[in-house]
Design an enzyme around this catalytic site. Structure first.
Site, PDB file in Angstrom:
ATOM      1  N   ASP A 318       7.291  13.214   9.042  1.00 36.02           N
ATOM      2  CA  ASP A 318       6.578  14.210   9.858  1.00 36.02           C
ATOM      3  C   ASP A 318       5.245  14.504   9.150  1.00 36.02           C
ATOM      4  O   ASP A 318       5.058  15.583   8.589  1.00 36.02           O
ATOM      5  CB  ASP A 318       7.463  15.469   9.943  1.00 36.02           C
ATOM      6  CG  ASP A 318       6.888  16.552  10.823  1.00 36.02           C
ATOM      7  OD1 ASP A 318       6.365  16.239  11.895  1.00 36.02           O
ATOM      8  OD2 ASP A 318       6.953  17.739  10.412  1.00 36.02           O
ATOM      9  N   CYS A 385       3.004  17.122  15.389  1.00 37.92           N
ATOM     10  CA  CYS A 385       2.809  18.231  16.322  1.00 37.92           C
ATOM     11  C   CYS A 385       1.424  18.063  16.957  1.00 37.92           C
ATOM     12  O   CYS A 385       0.662  19.015  17.083  1.00 37.92           O
ATOM     13  CB  CYS A 385       3.006  19.581  15.659  1.00 37.92           C
ATOM     14  SG  CYS A 385       2.121  19.768  14.126  1.00 37.92           S
TER      15      CYS A 385
HETATM   16  N1  SAM Z   1       8.309  18.558   8.153  1.00 34.98           N
HETATM   17  C1  SAM Z   1       7.765  19.857   7.829  1.00 34.98           C
HETATM   18  C2  SAM Z   1       8.601  20.919   8.523  1.00 34.98           C
HETATM   19  O1  SAM Z   1       9.213  20.660   9.524  1.00 34.98           O
HETATM   20  O2  SAM Z   1       8.659  22.047   8.015  1.00 34.98           O
HETATM   21  C3  SAM Z   1       6.301  19.956   8.182  1.00 34.98           C
HETATM   22  C4  SAM Z   1       5.504  18.858   7.517  1.00 34.98           C
HETATM   23  S1  SAM Z   1       3.763  19.021   7.632  1.00 34.98           S
HETATM   24  C5  SAM Z   1       3.449  18.500   9.225  1.00 34.98           C
HETATM   25  C6  SAM Z   1       3.209  17.694   6.683  1.00 34.98           C
HETATM   26  C7  SAM Z   1       3.505  17.836   5.213  1.00 34.98           C
HETATM   27  O3  SAM Z   1       3.370  16.554   4.612  1.00 34.98           O
HETATM   28  C8  SAM Z   1       2.515  18.715   4.480  1.00 34.98           C
HETATM   29  O4  SAM Z   1       3.207  19.696   3.767  1.00 34.98           O
HETATM   30  C9  SAM Z   1       1.785  17.772   3.555  1.00 34.98           C
HETATM   31  O5  SAM Z   1       1.412  18.379   2.339  1.00 34.98           O
HETATM   32  C10 SAM Z   1       2.821  16.704   3.331  1.00 34.98           C
HETATM   33  N2  SAM Z   1       2.293  15.385   2.947  1.00 34.98           N
HETATM   34  C11 SAM Z   1       1.176  14.766   3.363  1.00 34.98           C
HETATM   35  N3  SAM Z   1       1.058  13.572   2.802  1.00 34.98           N
HETATM   36  C12 SAM Z   1       2.125  13.393   1.994  1.00 34.98           C
HETATM   37  C13 SAM Z   1       2.568  12.361   1.141  1.00 34.98           C
HETATM   38  N4  SAM Z   1       1.853  11.249   0.990  1.00 34.98           N
HETATM   39  N5  SAM Z   1       3.707  12.521   0.458  1.00 34.98           N
HETATM   40  C14 SAM Z   1       4.440  13.646   0.606  1.00 34.98           C
HETATM   41  N6  SAM Z   1       4.066  14.689   1.391  1.00 34.98           N
HETATM   42  C15 SAM Z   1       2.920  14.551   2.080  1.00 34.98           C
END
Ligand code: SAM
Length: 481
Positions: A318, A385
């Site tokens: 996600d 989203c």
């Molecule tokens: N799945 C979460 C929820 O339902 O509560 C929301 C996720 S949010 C859309 C995206 C998240 O991915 C962010 O917190 C961001 O920091 C993290 N993110 C982005 N790139 C990433 C990576 N390469 N590895 C791990 N996390 C990452």
């Protein structure tokens, strides 16, 4: 009365095309005798409650009463007076004598009676709880919450928390027109919708982490991963976890096996601040003393070696996205504890430019491709989203066109594996790059679900389910056969 006479013309022009912003008109007006700050606050608030004020004016027949006394008052002036009498914190008209004020106040009782009726209609105690144009544009139409089955059995939940049994069931979320009603969702187990003004966060169930506020569509990924009882995932990775809604939801589906433990969701998050939120949320959802159903890692998912997770069969990806499906405070549903924070770390920007979309899509592709390379993975759910095809179907199409992904045996799941009764599916025309056959495109689009913001009861959302056909045949996994 000077304040009202000066405010009158600003209220008349408010919202008219070419009239400029209310603030700039008031503050640039020369010769105002009243404080521009007061005029602005009065006009702004009257405009905000305009529909309710007009309703009270109509029902109380105050205008007709004033006319019989030969008192001529404009609609705007009357609205301003009703505002200050009923909707302002001080609840009175500015001091000073004036015949209009006296004539108006002779209707005080009938105006107050209509105001009480209005409050009863909306079941509210204070004015700020009234729905307004501003708030309805920003508010989620439904407050969704799920019973946290990690902490409490649903049957015990209803016995323990009478607040929820007192709610009157309705058959669709569209019927949640006022507090006091509840809708049991047709798609996600243990998920319920209530009116957004319901005081859910004041309940013990919420404070104890026995309910989790989470938008309905945001519950799709964990459910899609686990909807087939023949395809059990004991070790799951949530690749982009914070604040942790999908992580805790995925953990609630872990199998309970007495012999060798309950399984684990590995929650990966790259951002340090968001890891802290993730830890708080997962601890609240699982309880400190429980066996570790969720293991949080502060890592960049793309740097994780797939061979270090040989048991992982299911992944949820996600990633950060444009957030174009999120509106107003709806994002709060997905924030830790339903408070401020928001599901995604990107700005909510429906006007996002193509360049930025391209960058996001290429990052989403990379992170998904990594997820698809885990040795035992047989189901990977991708979600955003966002409402933009660039971040949704087009990322899916690019992945399916990738030779390595194809070689690994990945394809899109069939409709019956992806919340089959949910009516809004992927956009068929986006799959034309993969096949000229409309039926093939339809089948591929059916492996995706979409939710439209507000119309579908919450945020705009997209999810696609990738399955490895080597492992899954006729809905059953190899190891079940
Ligand atoms: N799945 C979460 C929820 O339902 O509560 C929301 C996720 S949010 C859309 C995206 C998240 O991915 C962010 O917190 C961001 O920091 C993290 N993110 C982005 N790139 C990433 C990576 N390469 N590895 C791990 N996390 C990452």
């Amino acid at each position: 009365m000077k304040l009202y006479f000066e405010a009158e013309k600003f209220l008349r022009q408010d919202g008219k095309p070419g009239s400029g912003s209310l603030q700039s008109r008031i503050f640039s007006e020369r010769g105002l005798k009243s404080s521009p700050k007061h005029v602005f606050a009065l006009v702004h608030s009257t405009s905000k409650f305009k529909d309710h004020i007009n309703h009270i004016i109509k029902k109380s027949k105050v205008k007709q009463e004033l006319a019989t006394k030969k008192v001529r008052v404009s609609d705007e002036l009357l609205a301003l007076l009703v505002h200050d009498l009923l909707f302002s914190p001080r609840g009175r008209i500015e001091s000073g004598k004036h015949p209009i004020k006296d004539a108006f106040l002779s209707n005080k009782t009938r105006l107050q009676a209509e105001f009480i009726k209005l409050k009863l209609k909306y079941k509210i105690k204070t004015v700020d709880q009234l729905p307004t144009k501003d708030s309805s544009a920003n508010e989620t139409p439904v407050r969704w919450f799920r019973i946290n089955t990690i902490k409490i059995d649903p049957e015990r939940f209803f016995k323990k928390h009478p607040f929820f049994t007192k709610l009157q069931p309705v058959n669709s979320f569209q019927e949640l027109t006022a507090p006091g009603l509840v809708y049991s969702d047709d798609y996600i187990p243990h998920l319920y919708g209530i009116h957004p003004r319901e005081k859910l966060s004041a309940t013990d169930a919420y404070k104890l982490g026995e309910v989790i506020i989470q938008d309905r569509a945001s519950c799709f990924p964990a459910h899609i991963l686990n909807q087939d009882p023949h395809d059990v995932h004991k070790y799951v990775i949530d690749a982009c976890s914070a604040p942790g809604n999908k992580t805790t939801h995925a953990a609630s589906y872990l199998p309970h096996t007495a012999d060798d433990g309950d399984g684990v969701v590995y929650a990966i998050e790259r951002d340090a601040k968001r890891v802290a939120i993730l830890r708080t949320m997962t601890e609240k959802a699982t309880g400190r003393n429980k066996k570790k159903k969720i293991q949080v890692s502060h890592r960049d998912f793309t740097t994780i070696k797939p061979e270090d997770y040989p048991d992982v069969t299911g992944l949820i990806v996600d990633p950060s996205c444009s957030g174009s499906g999120i509106f107003g405070r709806a994002a709060d549903n997905d924030a830790p504890g339903g408070g401020d924070g928001g599901e995604e770390e990107e700005a909510k920007d429906p006007q996002i430019d193509q360049e930025r979309l391209k960058k996001l899509a290429s990052f989403q592709f990379i992170i998904m491709k990594h997820a698809l390379s885990f040795p035992s993975a047989r189901k990977v759910v991708y979600s955003t989203c966002s409402i933009h095809a660039e971040e949704n179907e087009r990322v899916v199409v690019d992945l399916l066109s990738d030779p390595q992904v194809e070689k690994q045996g990945w394809t899109l799941a069939s409709k019956d594996e992806v919340i089959p009764t949910w009516p809004r599916r992927g956009i068929e025309s986006e799959f034309i790059k993969l096949s000229r056959d409309a039926k093939v495109c339809r089948n591929l689009a059916d492996g995706c679900v979409r939710a439209n913001p507000r119309e579908d009861g919450g945020i705009g959302f997209f999810a696609a389910c990738f399955v490895k056909r080597d492992h899954v045949q006729d809905g059953k996994s190899d190891d079940q056969e």
